[in-house]
Design an enzyme around this catalytic site. Sequence first.
Site, PDB file in Angstrom:
ATOM      1  N   CYS A 190       0.817  -1.224   0.000  1.00 25.50           N
ATOM      2  CA  CYS A 190       0.000   0.000   0.000  1.00 25.50           C
ATOM      3  C   CYS A 190       0.851   1.275   0.000  1.00 25.50           C
ATOM      4  O   CYS A 190       1.640   1.513   0.913  1.00 25.50           O
ATOM      5  CB  CYS A 190      -0.897  -0.009   1.237  1.00 25.50           C
ATOM      6  SG  CYS A 190      -1.870   1.501   1.408  1.00 25.50           S
ATOM      7  N   TYR A 243      -4.839   4.434  -9.512  1.00 22.89           N
ATOM      8  CA  TYR A 243      -5.961   3.577  -9.079  1.00 22.89           C
ATOM      9  C   TYR A 243      -7.206   3.885  -9.897  1.00 22.89           C
ATOM     10  O   TYR A 243      -7.983   2.995 -10.239  1.00 22.89           O
ATOM     11  CB  TYR A 243      -6.261   3.773  -7.580  1.00 22.89           C
ATOM     12  CG  TYR A 243      -5.320   2.995  -6.676  1.00 22.89           C
ATOM     13  CD1 TYR A 243      -5.707   1.776  -6.140  1.00 22.89           C
ATOM     14  CD2 TYR A 243      -4.054   3.477  -6.364  1.00 22.89           C
ATOM     15  CE1 TYR A 243      -4.856   1.055  -5.311  1.00 22.89           C
ATOM     16  CE2 TYR A 243      -3.197   2.767  -5.545  1.00 22.89           C
ATOM     17  CZ  TYR A 243      -3.601   1.553  -5.018  1.00 22.89           C
ATOM     18  OH  TYR A 243      -2.753   0.844  -4.208  1.00 22.89           O
TER      19      TYR A 243
END
Length: 323
Positions: A63, A194
């Site tokens: 992440c 994303y």
Amino acid sequence: MLVNGTWTKDWQPVQKADEKGRFVRQVSSFRNWITPDGSAGPTGEGGFPAEAGRYRLYVAYICPWASRTLMARSLKGLEEIIPVTVVNPVMTDQGWRFGGYDGADEDPLFASGYMHELYTRADPEFTGRATVPVLWDMKRNIMVNNESADILRMFDTAFEGLVPSDLRLYPEDLAEQIDALNPRIYDLLNNGVYKAGFASSQAAYDEAVEGVFAMLDELEARLEGQSSGSYLFGDRLTETDLRAFVTLIRFDAAYHGLFKTNRRQIADYPRLSAYMARILDLPGVRATVNMDHITRGYYAIKALNPSGIRPEGPAHVAALLRG
Ligand SMILES: N[C@@H](CCC(=O)N[C@@H](CS)C(=O)NCC(=O)O)C(=O)O
């Protein structure tokens, strides 16, 4: 995700989208701050004074948001006083889980199976996604904060009395410029990749990719206009550099393929490449980049890669990480 404290079966691995098919990231909900004396910070409640060994940081190496907090922890010399727990890189149908992978930890506090158990421990009625990073208060057994932007800033200032540092990731004289550039980098680049990867319409993908490369071009030009060896705001490393770095380092190995942001690679940008390598070489930073977790985790996202096959990865990324 959790709904009123219960894990729901209608889990959506492809995340929330707006009416035009654009990926929408959830807003964080625990917003307390650690401060030198425990007074309240910019948001949330007080009662979280800086203390060695009191707070634990839960992260995923995959992440980028969690990784920027890990970078700040290293660069500010907080490794000894803020322990870290790393989750398994592969997202399950119950979200992040503990253990079961090389370099992934068990939950040392509650032996939780999944990250969402920490969220319901913090709030039995919690509704939302169980995201990382999480900063946990081991004394009061509550969640301090799950917003990496806040965690970055508190790591910059809260522990100065315990571990003094010359580095200021958010210096006052640059605050205005940092606050102006951060949201643009977030929207177009960090979250932009994303938005491209999780777009559910061609138009949403096209828009996202345009933004990603507009920002990469802008950053390349920005570095070109400065002396070599410098950062986005000149010779001082700031939180904005950490924010940019976490996306740049994942780009060629993960986003370029999986998220289809393949107009160019970072390797095609000479200044950005050198800048990324320079940051990677700063003390403690390389240890925050676990490329095995990164590629394993991204290429295991079933909605984008049903076979789960992990590509070999570009040789230049492996070479870069070897240093
Ligand atoms: N606003 C959060 C976003 C963090 C975030 O989106 N983390 C992702 C991983 S990169 C996550 O944990 N997702 C789990 C999920 O969506 O269920 C922050 O910056 O701290």
